[in-house]
Structure formats: C-alpha cells, structure tokens
Design a protein around this motif. Sequence first.
Motif, PDB file in Angstrom:
ATOM      1  N   TRP A  42       6.939   1.583   7.973  1.00 28.92           N
ATOM      2  CA  TRP A  42       6.189   1.879   6.761  1.00 28.92           C
ATOM      3  C   TRP A  42       5.531   3.239   6.948  1.00 28.92           C
ATOM      4  CZ3 TRP A  42       3.816  -1.850   2.978  1.00 28.92           C
ATOM      5  CH2 TRP A  42       4.593  -2.999   2.841  1.00 28.92           C
ATOM      6  N   HIS A  43       5.893   4.175   6.093  1.00 30.38           N
ATOM      7  CA  HIS A  43       5.285   5.505   6.103  1.00 30.38           C
ATOM      8  C   HIS A  43       4.367   5.572   4.891  1.00 30.38           C
ATOM      9  CE1 HIS A  43       5.898  10.147   5.774  1.00 30.38           C
ATOM     10  NE2 HIS A  43       4.701   9.839   6.233  1.00 30.38           N
ATOM     11  N   SER A  44       3.074   5.658   5.141  1.00 32.78           N
ATOM     12  CA  SER A  44       2.079   5.634   4.071  1.00 32.78           C
ATOM     13  C   SER A  44       1.304   6.945   4.033  1.00 32.78           C
ATOM     14  CB  SER A  44       1.071   4.500   4.300  1.00 32.78           C
ATOM     15  OG  SER A  44       1.726   3.271   4.395  1.00 32.78           O
ATOM     16  N   ASP A  45       1.034   7.388   2.837  1.00 29.56           N
ATOM     17  CA  ASP A  45       0.164   8.541   2.611  1.00 29.56           C
ATOM     18  C   ASP A  45      -0.952   8.049   1.698  1.00 29.56           C
ATOM     19  OD1 ASP A  45      -1.121  10.819   1.576  1.00 29.56           O
ATOM     20  OD2 ASP A  45       0.684  12.035   1.790  1.00 29.56           O
ATOM     21  N   LEU A  46      -2.135   7.898   2.255  1.00 31.77           N
ATOM     22  CA  LEU A  46      -3.244   7.297   1.520  1.00 31.77           C
ATOM     23  C   LEU A  46      -4.142   8.328   0.840  1.00 31.77           C
ATOM     24  CD1 LEU A  46      -4.188   4.495   4.082  1.00 31.77           C
ATOM     25  CD2 LEU A  46      -2.508   4.443   2.223  1.00 31.77           C
ATOM     26  N   CYS A  76       0.967   1.115  15.342  1.00 33.31           N
ATOM     27  CA  CYS A  76       0.484   1.927  14.234  1.00 33.31           C
ATOM     28  C   CYS A  76       0.088   3.304  14.744  1.00 33.31           C
ATOM     29  CB  CYS A  76      -0.712   1.248  13.576  1.00 33.31           C
ATOM     30  SG  CYS A  76      -1.402   2.177  12.189  1.00 33.31           S
ATOM     31  N   LEU A  77       0.585   4.333  14.062  1.00 31.58           N
ATOM     32  CA  LEU A  77       0.205   5.707  14.350  1.00 31.58           C
ATOM     33  C   LEU A  77      -0.598   6.228  13.172  1.00 31.58           C
ATOM     34  CD1 LEU A  77       3.567   7.168  15.745  1.00 31.58           C
ATOM     35  CD2 LEU A  77       1.746   5.959  16.975  1.00 31.58           C
ATOM     36  N   LEU A  78      -1.812   6.688  13.444  1.00 34.21           N
ATOM     37  CA  LEU A  78      -2.667   7.279  12.427  1.00 34.21           C
ATOM     38  C   LEU A  78      -2.520   8.789  12.517  1.00 34.21           C
ATOM     39  CD1 LEU A  78      -5.859   5.089  13.029  1.00 34.21           C
ATOM     40  CD2 LEU A  78      -3.950   4.664  11.450  1.00 34.21           C
ATOM     41  N   LEU A  79      -2.025   9.398  11.449  1.00 30.83           N
ATOM     42  CA  LEU A  79      -1.731  10.829  11.433  1.00 30.83           C
ATOM     43  C   LEU A  79      -2.840  11.542  10.677  1.00 30.83           C
ATOM     44  CD1 LEU A  79       2.076  10.494  10.615  1.00 30.83           C
ATOM     45  CD2 LEU A  79       0.948  10.483  12.846  1.00 30.83           C
ATOM     46  N   VAL A  80      -3.630  12.320  11.418  1.00 32.21           N
ATOM     47  CA  VAL A  80      -4.827  12.965  10.893  1.00 32.21           C
ATOM     48  C   VAL A  80      -4.622  14.474  10.879  1.00 32.21           C
ATOM     49  CG1 VAL A  80      -7.295  13.314  11.319  1.00 32.21           C
ATOM     50  CG2 VAL A  80      -6.246  11.106  11.837  1.00 32.21           C
ATOM     51  N   GLY A  81      -5.124  15.131   9.852  1.00 35.92           N
ATOM     52  CA  GLY A  81      -5.064  16.588   9.793  1.00 35.92           C
ATOM     53  C   GLY A  81      -5.082  17.072   8.356  1.00 35.92           C
ATOM     54  N   GLU A  82      -5.367  18.338   8.194  1.00 36.87           N
ATOM     55  CA  GLU A  82      -5.406  18.941   6.867  1.00 36.87           C
ATOM     56  C   GLU A  82      -4.007  19.004   6.258  1.00 36.87           C
ATOM     57  OE1 GLU A  82      -8.228  19.693   5.233  1.00 36.87           O
ATOM     58  OE2 GLU A  82      -9.220  18.828   6.986  1.00 36.87           O
ATOM     59  N   ILE A  83      -3.942  19.268   4.976  1.00 41.43           N
ATOM     60  CA  ILE A  83      -2.660  19.476   4.304  1.00 41.43           C
ATOM     61  C   ILE A  83      -1.930  20.624   5.002  1.00 41.43           C
ATOM     62  CG2 ILE A  83      -1.599  20.256   2.142  1.00 41.43           C
ATOM     63  CD1 ILE A  83      -3.877  18.755   0.682  1.00 41.43           C
ATOM     64  N   GLY A  84      -0.666  20.407   5.311  1.00 39.37           N
ATOM     65  CA  GLY A  84       0.140  21.434   5.964  1.00 39.37           C
ATOM     66  C   GLY A  84       0.006  21.500   7.470  1.00 39.37           C
ATOM     67  N   ALA A 107       5.459  -4.483  11.218  1.00 40.22           N
ATOM     68  CA  ALA A 107       6.289  -3.278  11.143  1.00 40.22           C
ATOM     69  C   ALA A 107       5.650  -2.179  11.982  1.00 40.22           C
ATOM     70  CB  ALA A 107       6.408  -2.825   9.680  1.00 40.22           C
ATOM     71  N   VAL A 108       6.381  -1.118  12.175  1.00 37.99           N
ATOM     72  CA  VAL A 108       5.800   0.103  12.729  1.00 37.99           C
ATOM     73  C   VAL A 108       5.204   0.840  11.532  1.00 37.99           C
ATOM     74  CG1 VAL A 108       6.306   2.330  13.808  1.00 37.99           C
ATOM     75  CG2 VAL A 108       7.431   0.245  14.654  1.00 37.99           C
ATOM     76  N   CYS A 109       3.956   1.241  11.646  1.00 39.84           N
ATOM     77  CA  CYS A 109       3.283   1.918  10.529  1.00 39.84           C
ATOM     78  C   CYS A 109       2.864   3.331  10.920  1.00 39.84           C
ATOM     79  CB  CYS A 109       2.052   1.135  10.091  1.00 39.84           C
ATOM     80  SG  CYS A 109       2.448  -0.466   9.363  1.00 39.84           S
ATOM     81  N   LEU A 110       3.225   4.275  10.077  1.00 44.42           N
ATOM     82  CA  LEU A 110       2.805   5.669  10.209  1.00 44.42           C
ATOM     83  C   LEU A 110       1.913   5.935   9.005  1.00 44.42           C
ATOM     84  CD1 LEU A 110       6.323   7.228  10.943  1.00 44.42           C
ATOM     85  CD2 LEU A 110       4.696   6.269  12.575  1.00 44.42           C
ATOM     86  N   ILE A 111       0.640   6.234   9.248  1.00 48.95           N
ATOM     87  CA  ILE A 111      -0.315   6.335   8.148  1.00 48.95           C
ATOM     88  C   ILE A 111      -0.971   7.706   8.129  1.00 48.95           C
ATOM     89  CG2 ILE A 111      -2.398   5.355   7.107  1.00 48.95           C
ATOM     90  CD1 ILE A 111      -1.646   2.703   8.511  1.00 48.95           C
TER      91      ILE A 111
END
Length: 143
Positions: free
Chosen positions: A66-70, A18-26, A91-95
Amino acid sequence: MTTDLAAKLGARLTPGDCLLLVGEIGSGKTHFARSLIQTVMDHPEDVPSPTFTLVQIYDTQLGEIWHSDLYRLSDISEIEELGLSEALENAVCLIEWPDRMGPLTPANALTLAFAADQPGDDQRSLTLSWTDSKWPSLLETLL
C-alpha cells in the motif's frame, strides 16, 4: 543511490512492515517508493504518485504493498475509511506525509526522512529512525 537502497530494503520487507516517508515536496519520497515497488513487482509497471487517490495498492512478490500519500487527508477518520489501519497489519505500507496520522502512526515503523541538500540539486540526505528492535539488524545487512 536512492533506487539501490529502495531495492535492497524492499527485498527484505514482510507484510506488517511500514515505512514512513518524511520530507518536503520534491525531496525524493515518491521516487523512493516508486523504486521500491517496481523492484518487487513480477512485471514492473508504472507506479503513479497517490497524491490524488490517497492510496495505490500493488500485488508484488512481498504480497500487497500500500503506497499512501496523506498530504490531502482532511481528517484522521479518513485513515479508517481508506482501510489503512487493516493494511498496516497485513501489507507492506509506504506512507508519505505520515504526520497526518497523529496517534494512529504505527510505533513499529521505520522512518525515512528525506531532505534536498541544495535547492535544484539532485543530492539528497536521508536520515533513518526507528523504535522497533527489528530494524537495526535488517538495516545492518543493507549497509
């Protein structure tokens, strides 16, 4: 550079990662996810942002991604409704926007924190963090 890192990291992921993708919009979260997904597809296709669907699922050389945008998640119970808890195991998860997961945030995830250096600039900073002992050796092979 983001695309290269995404391709190199993507080639080493396995189901349950699982990769947690953190950051502001853009800040580059979706660009990174899109690049990673496209590099592990047999036939690269369009990879739209899951902002409105919350989850996009792709069959790839790694298995399901699984590519998720929460961002639009209104309640933590929706994580179960989406099937994300099961996907975290299989699965591999990109969140994107993983802060919405609260106590359901996987402890074994790799966090990638994106930040734009200057407004309107294409430069990005990326900070990686983890607690699982798997990630240092995997990341060492990338750098």
